[in-house]
Write an enzyme that holds these catalytic residues in place. Structure first.
Site, mmCIF file in Angstrom:
data_model
loop_
_atom_site.group_PDB
_atom_site.id
_atom_site.type_symbol
_atom_site.label_atom_id
_atom_site.label_comp_id
_atom_site.label_asym_id
_atom_site.label_seq_id
_atom_site.Cartn_x
_atom_site.Cartn_y
_atom_site.Cartn_z
ATOM 1 C CB CYS A 160 -0.855 -0.046 1.261
ATOM 2 S SG CYS A 160 -1.738 1.465 1.684
ATOM 3 C CG HIS A 215 2.794 7.907 2.734
ATOM 4 N ND1 HIS A 215 3.111 8.670 1.635
ATOM 5 C CD2 HIS A 215 1.433 7.842 2.758
ATOM 6 C CE1 HIS A 215 1.991 9.034 1.020
ATOM 7 N NE2 HIS A 215 0.962 8.532 1.671
ATOM 8 C CB CYS A 269 -5.060 -1.534 3.945
ATOM 9 S SG CYS A 269 -4.834 0.265 3.923
ATOM 10 C CG HIS A 313 -0.806 -1.611 6.348
ATOM 11 N ND1 HIS A 313 0.278 -1.145 5.625
ATOM 12 C CD2 HIS A 313 -1.894 -1.039 5.787
ATOM 13 C CE1 HIS A 313 -0.153 -0.319 4.694
ATOM 14 N NE2 HIS A 313 -1.466 -0.244 4.748
ATOM 15 C CB SER A 354 0.121 3.605 4.314
ATOM 16 O OG SER A 354 -1.123 4.195 4.004
HETATM 17 P P1 PAD Z 1 -1.206 4.886 -5.029
HETATM 18 O O1 PAD Z 1 0.185 5.355 -5.078
HETATM 19 O O2 PAD Z 1 -1.507 3.540 -5.551
HETATM 20 O O3 PAD Z 1 -2.174 5.918 -5.788
HETATM 21 C C1 PAD Z 1 -2.019 7.308 -5.724
HETATM 22 C C2 PAD Z 1 -2.479 7.881 -7.061
HETATM 23 O O4 PAD Z 1 -2.469 9.313 -6.970
HETATM 24 C C3 PAD Z 1 -1.579 7.511 -8.252
HETATM 25 O O5 PAD Z 1 -2.365 6.967 -9.285
HETATM 26 C C4 PAD Z 1 -0.956 8.845 -8.659
HETATM 27 O O6 PAD Z 1 -0.729 8.947 -10.048
HETATM 28 C C5 PAD Z 1 -2.014 9.833 -8.207
HETATM 29 N N1 PAD Z 1 -1.494 11.184 -7.988
HETATM 30 C C6 PAD Z 1 -0.340 11.542 -7.385
HETATM 31 N N2 PAD Z 1 -0.216 12.881 -7.373
HETATM 32 C C7 PAD Z 1 -1.305 13.379 -7.996
HETATM 33 C C8 PAD Z 1 -1.756 14.699 -8.287
HETATM 34 N N3 PAD Z 1 -1.054 15.765 -7.935
HETATM 35 N N4 PAD Z 1 -2.930 14.841 -8.933
HETATM 36 C C9 PAD Z 1 -3.671 13.763 -9.300
HETATM 37 N N5 PAD Z 1 -3.296 12.482 -9.045
HETATM 38 C C10 PAD Z 1 -2.120 12.295 -8.400
HETATM 39 O O7 PAD Z 1 -1.676 5.026 -3.486
HETATM 40 P P2 PAD Z 1 -2.796 4.224 -2.644
HETATM 41 O O8 PAD Z 1 -4.053 4.173 -3.429
HETATM 42 O O9 PAD Z 1 -2.204 2.981 -2.095
HETATM 43 O O10 PAD Z 1 -2.960 5.242 -1.410
HETATM 44 C C11 PAD Z 1 -3.448 6.552 -1.621
HETATM 45 C C12 PAD Z 1 -3.364 7.375 -0.358
HETATM 46 O O11 PAD Z 1 -4.281 6.871 0.621
HETATM 47 C C13 PAD Z 1 -1.995 7.362 0.318
HETATM 48 O O12 PAD Z 1 -1.733 8.665 0.864
HETATM 49 C C14 PAD Z 1 -2.179 6.386 1.440
HETATM 50 O O13 PAD Z 1 -1.271 6.597 2.497
HETATM 51 C C15 PAD Z 1 -3.589 6.729 1.848
HETATM 52 C C16 PAD Z 1 -4.273 5.677 2.662
HETATM 53 N N6 PAD Z 1 -5.121 6.081 3.635
HETATM 54 C C17 PAD Z 1 -5.768 5.180 4.394
HETATM 55 C C18 PAD Z 1 -6.738 5.677 5.418
HETATM 56 O O14 PAD Z 1 -7.161 4.882 6.259
HETATM 57 N N7 PAD Z 1 -7.127 6.943 5.374
HETATM 58 C C19 PAD Z 1 -5.586 3.833 4.217
HETATM 59 C C20 PAD Z 1 -4.750 3.413 3.188
HETATM 60 C C21 PAD Z 1 -4.075 4.328 2.404
HETATM 61 ZN ZN ZN Z 2 -2.716 0.757 3.621
#
Ligand code: PAD
Ligand code: ZN
Length: 368
Positions: free
Chosen positions: A46, A51, A167, A67, A48
């Site tokens: 993921c 990060h 997740c 996770h 995260s």
């Molecule tokens: P990912 O990297 O698979 O997807 C992120 C997407 O965002 C990619 O397709 C990028 O091209 C796009 N992107 C990046 N910058 C830009 C921009 N400026 N404009 C438009 N698009 C853009 O990530 P993911 O889907 O695994 O995770 C996304 C976020 O969610 C990440 O910050 C993660 O830490 C967070 C998350 N939050 C929770 C929660 O509980 N809130 C849980 C899991 C993940």
């Molecule tokens: Zn996650």
């Protein structure tokens, strides 16, 4: 037989920020009290986890990331009642104790019973403590997890896919149906089309959204977005140089009822606020912004009645709700196949990191 003994096994350890993980032999402690030792079978990567590697999410080092996993219970501590050896489980970084104020409250899933930042570690490598990411650390063949951070699932579920319910799939889908509360006929925008954003699109579709705008700077994500239910794909790079995304979007497509930011980019969060309807629009922050970030916007957005909110783990009460999500996946009501683009053995976990970092994958599933 490993019960009652320290287990020696392989794990991927991040020793320093911005470096590759190293596959090491580690020791995993015997579970005591409410602890459960789980043999991890699959773990999807993921953002995260990324990060942590790039330092935007601060944690202790060395750390075992991971996770989003499925596993099988190997042995349990003496206070554990609900699990036994052989149970098929999903680890939960968002616990559910059913006793704290948050668990008793109908509107939140943010159980406060366990604070994983204060948890000790059950992993050692060459005499040194290694911390588990968010109390889990599932890029290890075995992990020790507290009882409130684990849920049993139907053993017939395909474990290589069900891990996404730990997740990304749960987070995006839940953000759409629980946090954004998308209703039939609503117009929705999802910014960021990774595993989380694509799952939000699927949530919006299943909730009956009439238009779903999928927004990403990487047009390679648009095929998957359409597969998950997007009706329009929008690339912010098409905005004229002197223009702003928000006003450009509204001019071309109109405001939306609900927006979801699934990146963790403060500018995109502002855009999410801009593009929702005055009076009733709701902007949902799902992406995790870098440590220390602040979000600023014209307070007029609030005066005119927009709601700004967000959620962790899609707002799901984790132990109550995740088996139901896995069941929907098993029945095909929730699709997971389009999210899984790559598969690797643990040795190749850094290839999965490179692909995700460069926008070449959605979810890579790692076999332990
Ligand atoms: P990912 O990297 O698979 O997807 C992120 C997407 O965002 C990619 O397709 C990028 O091209 C796009 N992107 C990046 N910058 C830009 C921009 N400026 N404009 C438009 N698009 C853009 O990530 P993911 O889907 O695994 O995770 C996304 C976020 O969610 C990440 O910050 C993660 O830490 C967070 C998350 N939050 C929770 C929660 O509980 N809130 C849980 C899991 C993940
Ligand atoms: Zn996650």
């Amino acid at each position: 037989d490993t019960v009652g003994k320290v287990i020696r096994c392989r794990a991927a350890i991040l020793w320093e920020l911005k470096s590759k993980m190293k596959i090491e032999e580690i020791e995993v402690a015997v579970p005591v009290k409410d602890q459960i030792r789980v043999k991890i079978i699959y773990n999807a990567l993921c953002h995260s986890d990324l990060h942590v590697i790039d330092g935007s999410l601060k944690t202790r080092l060395p750390i075992i990331l991971g996770h989003e996993a499925t596993g099988i219970v190997e042995s349990v501590g003496d206070e554990v009642k609900a699990f036994k050896t052989g149970d098929v489980v999903i680890p939960l970084y968002q616990p559910q104790c059913r006793k704290c104020a948050a668990c008793q409250h109908g509107d939140t899933n943010l159980c406060t019973s366990l604070s994983f930042s204060n948890e000790g570690s059950h992993f050692t490598c060459r005499g040194k403590q290694v911390f588990p990411f968010m109390g889990l650390g599932t890029f290890s063949e075995y992990a020790v997890i507290r009882e409130h951070m684990l849920v049993k699932i139907d053993p017939r579920a395909p474990l290589d896919k069900a891990c996404l319910a730990g997740c990304g799939l749960a987070t995006g889908y839940g953000a759409a149906v629980n946090t954004a509360q998308i209703r039939r006929g609503e117009r929705v925008a999802v910014i960021g089309l990774g595993g989380v954003g694509l799952s939000a699109i699927q949530g919006a579709k299943n909730a009956g959204a009439s238009a779903i705008y999928a927004i990403d700077i990487n047009s390679e994500k648009f095929d998957s977005a359409r597969k998950m239910g997007a009706t329009h794909c929008v690339n912010p790079r098409d905005v004229p140089k002197d223009g702003k995304f928000g006003s450009w979007f509204i001019k071309n497509f109109g405001a939306v009822d609900k927006s979801l930011e699934c990146i963790g980019n403060v500018q995109c969060m502002k855009d999410a606020v801009e593009i929702v309807e005055r009076g009733w629009g709701r902007a949902v922050m799902v992406g995790i912004a870098p440590d220390g970030a602040t979000l600023s916007f014209n307070p007029g957005h609030l005066t005119i009645g927009k709601t700004i909110t967000g959620s962790i783990f899609g707002g799901w009460k984790s132990i109550d709700d995740i088996p139901m999500l896995v069941e929907e996946m098993r029945k095909g009501k929730i699709e997971v196949d389009p999210l899984i683009t790559h598969r690797f053995d643990l040795e190749k976990v850094d290839e999965a990191v490179e692909l995700l970092k460069n926008g070449k994958s959605i979810r890579s599933v790692i076999s332990l």
